[in-house]
Design a protein around this motif. Structure first.
Motif, PDB file in Angstrom:
ATOM      1  N   GLU A  65       0.787  -1.229   0.000  1.00 53.31           N
ATOM      2  CA  GLU A  65       0.000   0.000   0.000  1.00 53.31           C
ATOM      3  C   GLU A  65       0.824   1.288   0.000  1.00 53.31           C
ATOM      4  O   GLU A  65       0.342   2.309  -0.451  1.00 53.31           O
ATOM      5  CB  GLU A  65      -0.951   0.015   1.201  1.00 53.31           C
ATOM      6  N   VAL A  66       2.023   1.268   0.515  1.00 47.51           N
ATOM      7  CA  VAL A  66       2.840   2.476   0.578  1.00 47.51           C
ATOM      8  C   VAL A  66       3.529   2.663  -0.767  1.00 47.51           C
ATOM      9  O   VAL A  66       4.183   1.747  -1.281  1.00 47.51           O
ATOM     10  CB  VAL A  66       3.867   2.387   1.728  1.00 47.51           C
ATOM     11  N   SER A  67       3.373   3.846  -1.327  1.00 45.55           N
ATOM     12  CA  SER A  67       3.867   4.076  -2.690  1.00 45.55           C
ATOM     13  C   SER A  67       5.387   3.963  -2.808  1.00 45.55           C
ATOM     14  O   SER A  67       5.902   3.667  -3.881  1.00 45.55           O
ATOM     15  CB  SER A  67       3.406   5.444  -3.194  1.00 45.55           C
ATOM     16  N   THR A  68       6.104   4.169  -1.734  1.00 43.46           N
ATOM     17  CA  THR A  68       7.562   4.042  -1.777  1.00 43.46           C
ATOM     18  C   THR A  68       7.977   2.638  -2.203  1.00 43.46           C
ATOM     19  O   THR A  68       8.955   2.465  -2.945  1.00 43.46           O
ATOM     20  CB  THR A  68       8.161   4.349  -0.394  1.00 43.46           C
ATOM     21  N   PHE A  69       7.233   1.634  -1.759  1.00 41.74           N
ATOM     22  CA  PHE A  69       7.576   0.243  -2.060  1.00 41.74           C
ATOM     23  C   PHE A  69       6.730  -0.355  -3.181  1.00 41.74           C
ATOM     24  O   PHE A  69       7.113  -1.359  -3.774  1.00 41.74           O
ATOM     25  CB  PHE A  69       7.428  -0.619  -0.806  1.00 41.74           C
ATOM     26  N   SER A  70       5.567   0.220  -3.467  1.00 48.58           N
ATOM     27  CA  SER A  70       4.676  -0.385  -4.466  1.00 48.58           C
ATOM     28  C   SER A  70       4.717   0.302  -5.831  1.00 48.58           C
ATOM     29  O   SER A  70       4.188  -0.242  -6.793  1.00 48.58           O
ATOM     30  CB  SER A  70       3.241  -0.396  -3.943  1.00 48.58           C
ATOM     31  N   ASP A  71       5.336   1.461  -5.933  1.00 46.55           N
ATOM     32  CA  ASP A  71       5.424   2.174  -7.214  1.00 46.55           C
ATOM     33  C   ASP A  71       6.571   1.594  -8.046  1.00 46.55           C
ATOM     34  O   ASP A  71       7.729   1.645  -7.636  1.00 46.55           O
ATOM     35  CB  ASP A  71       5.661   3.659  -6.959  1.00 46.55           C
ATOM     36  N   PRO A  72       6.274   1.035  -9.232  1.00 46.84           N
ATOM     37  CA  PRO A  72       7.324   0.421 -10.060  1.00 46.84           C
ATOM     38  C   PRO A  72       8.426   1.387 -10.491  1.00 46.84           C
ATOM     39  O   PRO A  72       9.528   0.970 -10.806  1.00 46.84           O
ATOM     40  CB  PRO A  72       6.577  -0.114 -11.278  1.00 46.84           C
ATOM     41  N   LYS A  73       8.160   2.666 -10.477  1.00 46.99           N
ATOM     42  CA  LYS A  73       9.168   3.644 -10.898  1.00 46.99           C
ATOM     43  C   LYS A  73      10.031   4.129  -9.734  1.00 46.99           C
ATOM     44  O   LYS A  73      11.012   4.839  -9.947  1.00 46.99           O
ATOM     45  CB  LYS A  73       8.491   4.822 -11.573  1.00 46.99           C
ATOM     46  N   GLY A  74       9.689   3.745  -8.515  1.00 43.81           N
ATOM     47  CA  GLY A  74      10.436   4.187  -7.347  1.00 43.81           C
ATOM     48  C   GLY A  74      11.756   3.439  -7.191  1.00 43.81           C
ATOM     49  O   GLY A  74      11.945   2.331  -7.690  1.00 43.81           O
ATOM     50  N   SER A  75      12.668   4.067  -6.464  1.00 44.97           N
ATOM     51  CA  SER A  75      13.990   3.448  -6.257  1.00 44.97           C
ATOM     52  C   SER A  75      13.933   2.300  -5.245  1.00 44.97           C
ATOM     53  O   SER A  75      14.824   1.450  -5.215  1.00 44.97           O
ATOM     54  CB  SER A  75      14.997   4.496  -5.794  1.00 44.97           C
ATOM     55  N   MET A  76      12.902   2.260  -4.414  1.00 42.16           N
ATOM     56  CA  MET A  76      12.784   1.200  -3.406  1.00 42.16           C
ATOM     57  C   MET A  76      11.633   0.255  -3.715  1.00 42.16           C
ATOM     58  O   MET A  76      11.045  -0.348  -2.820  1.00 42.16           O
ATOM     59  CB  MET A  76      12.607   1.826  -2.020  1.00 42.16           C
ATOM     60  N   TYR A  77      11.317   0.109  -4.988  1.00 45.25           N
ATOM     61  CA  TYR A  77      10.213  -0.750  -5.427  1.00 45.25           C
ATOM     62  C   TYR A  77      10.498  -2.197  -5.074  1.00 45.25           C
ATOM     63  O   TYR A  77      11.602  -2.710  -5.252  1.00 45.25           O
ATOM     64  CB  TYR A  77      10.029  -0.606  -6.942  1.00 45.25           C
ATOM     65  N   VAL A  78       9.476  -2.868  -4.539  1.00 44.85           N
ATOM     66  CA  VAL A  78       9.568  -4.291  -4.192  1.00 44.85           C
ATOM     67  C   VAL A  78       8.748  -5.059  -5.218  1.00 44.85           C
ATOM     68  O   VAL A  78       7.513  -5.020  -5.184  1.00 44.85           O
ATOM     69  CB  VAL A  78       9.046  -4.548  -2.766  1.00 44.85           C
ATOM     70  N   PRO A  79       9.422  -5.793  -6.127  1.00 41.29           N
ATOM     71  CA  PRO A  79       8.669  -6.476  -7.184  1.00 41.29           C
ATOM     72  C   PRO A  79       7.827  -7.653  -6.684  1.00 41.29           C
ATOM     73  O   PRO A  79       6.807  -7.969  -7.273  1.00 41.29           O
ATOM     74  CB  PRO A  79       9.750  -6.939  -8.156  1.00 41.29           C
ATOM     75  N   GLU A  80       8.261  -8.301  -5.617  1.00 42.72           N
ATOM     76  CA  GLU A  80       7.502  -9.434  -5.061  1.00 42.72           C
ATOM     77  C   GLU A  80       7.205  -9.175  -3.587  1.00 42.72           C
ATOM     78  O   GLU A  80       7.939  -9.641  -2.705  1.00 42.72           O
ATOM     79  CB  GLU A  80       8.279 -10.729  -5.227  1.00 42.72           C
ATOM     80  N   PRO A  81       6.126  -8.457  -3.302  1.00 38.45           N
ATOM     81  CA  PRO A  81       5.827  -8.134  -1.906  1.00 38.45           C
ATOM     82  C   PRO A  81       5.490  -9.366  -1.057  1.00 38.45           C
ATOM     83  O   PRO A  81       5.747  -9.374   0.148  1.00 38.45           O
ATOM     84  CB  PRO A  81       4.639  -7.175  -1.992  1.00 38.45           C
ATOM     85  N   GLY A  82       4.955 -10.405  -1.681  1.00 39.92           N
ATOM     86  CA  GLY A  82       4.644 -11.623  -0.924  1.00 39.92           C
ATOM     87  C   GLY A  82       5.887 -12.287  -0.347  1.00 39.92           C
ATOM     88  O   GLY A  82       5.897 -12.731   0.800  1.00 39.92           O
ATOM     89  N   MET A  83       6.947 -12.345  -1.153  1.00 40.53           N
ATOM     90  CA  MET A  83       8.184 -12.960  -0.685  1.00 40.53           C
ATOM     91  C   MET A  83       8.834 -12.114   0.413  1.00 40.53           C
ATOM     92  O   MET A  83       9.340 -12.640   1.401  1.00 40.53           O
ATOM     93  CB  MET A  83       9.159 -13.139  -1.863  1.00 40.53           C
ATOM     94  N   MET A  84       8.807 -10.800   0.251  1.00 50.66           N
ATOM     95  CA  MET A  84       9.372  -9.924   1.276  1.00 50.66           C
ATOM     96  C   MET A  84       8.562  -9.989   2.572  1.00 50.66           C
ATOM     97  O   MET A  84       9.126  -9.926   3.661  1.00 50.66           O
ATOM     98  CB  MET A  84       9.438  -8.486   0.760  1.00 50.66           C
ATOM     99  N   THR A  85       7.249 -10.142   2.445  1.00 49.86           N
ATOM    100  CA  THR A  85       6.412 -10.306   3.628  1.00 49.86           C
ATOM    101  C   THR A  85       6.756 -11.608   4.346  1.00 49.86           C
ATOM    102  O   THR A  85       6.817 -11.650   5.576  1.00 49.86           O
ATOM    103  CB  THR A  85       4.921 -10.284   3.247  1.00 49.86           C
ATOM    104  N   LEU A  86       7.003 -12.656   3.574  1.00 44.40           N
ATOM    105  CA  LEU A  86       7.395 -13.936   4.165  1.00 44.40           C
ATOM    106  C   LEU A  86       8.740 -13.822   4.887  1.00 44.40           C
ATOM    107  O   LEU A  86       8.909 -14.366   5.990  1.00 44.40           O
ATOM    108  CB  LEU A  86       7.463 -15.011   3.076  1.00 44.40           C
ATOM    109  N   VAL A  87       9.696 -13.113   4.307  1.00 50.57           N
ATOM    110  CA  VAL A  87      10.994 -12.897   4.955  1.00 50.57           C
ATOM    111  C   VAL A  87      10.809 -12.092   6.236  1.00 50.57           C
ATOM    112  O   VAL A  87      11.389 -12.408   7.283  1.00 50.57           O
ATOM    113  CB  VAL A  87      11.973 -12.191   3.993  1.00 50.57           C
ATOM    114  N   ALA A  88       9.976 -11.044   6.171  1.00 45.92           N
ATOM    115  CA  ALA A  88       9.700 -10.234   7.359  1.00 45.92           C
ATOM    116  C   ALA A  88       9.036 -11.067   8.451  1.00 45.92           C
ATOM    117  O   ALA A  88       9.339 -10.916   9.638  1.00 45.92           O
ATOM    118  CB  ALA A  88       8.837  -9.036   6.988  1.00 45.92           C
ATOM    119  N   ALA A  89       8.143 -11.971   8.062  1.00 48.20           N
ATOM    120  CA  ALA A  89       7.470 -12.840   9.035  1.00 48.20           C
ATOM    121  C   ALA A  89       8.471 -13.783   9.694  1.00 48.20           C
ATOM    122  O   ALA A  89       8.411 -14.004  10.911  1.00 48.20           O
ATOM    123  CB  ALA A  89       6.366 -13.636   8.352  1.00 48.20           C
TER     124      ALA A  89
END
Length: 114
Positions: A65-89
């Protein structure tokens, strides 16, 4: 047992003496200590589950939901949020396990001293 290590730390005794003291304490106190020790074990498991769940939900919200991580043009874009969520978990579970284990040892030590 955790009570042996608590006795070693609190009384500065060697392990065999602490083991005997701990054994006698558990025999004298009986079911009360077993009930309270089981209760702290339950709190430990519930705490790990709740902390991990909250951290996972927050990470998922941030990555999707946060545009810093979900915007494809951003420098901190996360292409696979599910995998990063799993790592965070996974990281949250490890940290919460360590914290709750410390909480359990502290609670058992307080029960042992009183």
């Amino acid at each position: 047992s955790k009570t042996v290590f608590s006795d070693v730390v609190l009384r500065a005794s060697d392990f065999s003496t602490a083991s005997n003291d701990s054994y006698e304490f558990i025999l004298d106190a009986g079911g009360t200590v077993a009930l309270l020790h089981g209760g702290t074990g339950n709190y430990e498991i519930i705490g790990v589950i709740i902390i991990t769940g909250i951290c996972t939900l927050v990470a998922d919200f941030l990555f999707t939901e946060v545009s810093t991580f979900s915007d494809p043009k951003g420098s901190m874009y996360v292409p696979e949020p599910g995998m990063m969520t799993l790592v965070a978990a996974g990281m949250a579970c490890m940290i919460a396990s360590g914290f709750m284990a410390l909480f359990s040892i502290a609670a058992d030590t307080l029960l042992y001293t009183f």
